[in-house]
Write an enzyme that holds these catalytic residues in place. Sequence first.
Site, short mmCIF file in Angstrom:
data_model
loop_
_atom_site.label_atom_id
_atom_site.label_comp_id
_atom_site.label_asym_id
_atom_site.label_seq_id
_atom_site.Cartn_x
_atom_site.Cartn_y
_atom_site.Cartn_z
N LYS A 105 0.85 -1.20 0.00
CA LYS A 105 0.00 0.00 0.00
C LYS A 105 0.88 1.25 0.00
O LYS A 105 1.82 1.34 0.78
CB LYS A 105 -0.89 -0.04 1.25
CG LYS A 105 -1.99 1.00 1.29
CD LYS A 105 -2.81 0.77 2.56
CE LYS A 105 -3.86 1.85 2.71
NZ LYS A 105 -4.57 1.73 4.00
N HIS A 107 -0.38 4.45 0.34
CA HIS A 107 -1.02 5.60 0.99
C HIS A 107 -1.42 5.20 2.40
O HIS A 107 -1.28 4.04 2.79
CB HIS A 107 -2.24 6.06 0.19
CG HIS A 107 -3.29 4.99 0.05
ND1 HIS A 107 -3.21 3.97 -0.88
CD2 HIS A 107 -4.42 4.76 0.74
CE1 HIS A 107 -4.25 3.18 -0.77
NE2 HIS A 107 -5.00 3.63 0.22
#
Length: 220
Positions: A105, A107
């Site tokens: 991921k 963010h």
Amino acid sequence: MLSAAKKEFIEFMMSADVLRFGEFKTKSGRLSPYFVNTGNYRTGKQIDTLGKFYAQCIKETCGENFTAMFGPAYKGIPLATAAAGALAREYGINKPYFFNRKEAKDHGEGGSLVGYQPQDGDKIIIIEDVITAGTAVRETVPVLMNAAKVTVNDMFISVNRCEVGQNAGKTAVMEVKEEFGIDVHAIVTVKDIREYLAGEGNYSEMLQKMDAYMEQYCVL
């Protein structure tokens, strides 16, 4: 002699359509007369029951002697979650759990691990469904080793297929022990499943196929 707990687990897998008989192509390319698909667990009651079976196996093997449990994406995620819940509820063993994302991921909090974040010195146990050729383990161990200086001594699976891995005469479970020092603990083995079918009396054709397959691919 097949224990009552093993018989109960085999019947549980069959009732959930997780243990199936017929002809199936495994990840290793072999045509197997039986198949274990933990993706077929789909109700709250089923995952609750499954968690209890894993928790019992973990309790009998490790007790509380581990830091956290890891469920490899994707099928290991609900397994580790259910096992963690059952350990806390049934035995008062309240341990953290975590799993990985297939895609890191970029963010929010970022990273590829969700849940507990491993620390140097941790003892991690892995919760998986089955081992056929050991491919998933070889993908999983680097994820853990890259996260922190952890030790992984034990792995828990639903079924040990007892099949030859990458080297003749050795099962994938034996190879995992040799390569990574990990002991693999199965709730049941292919021998248990065969013994169950023999005891039921109406599986003569399937027993012949199981015996032929086990003779070709299994180290017992």
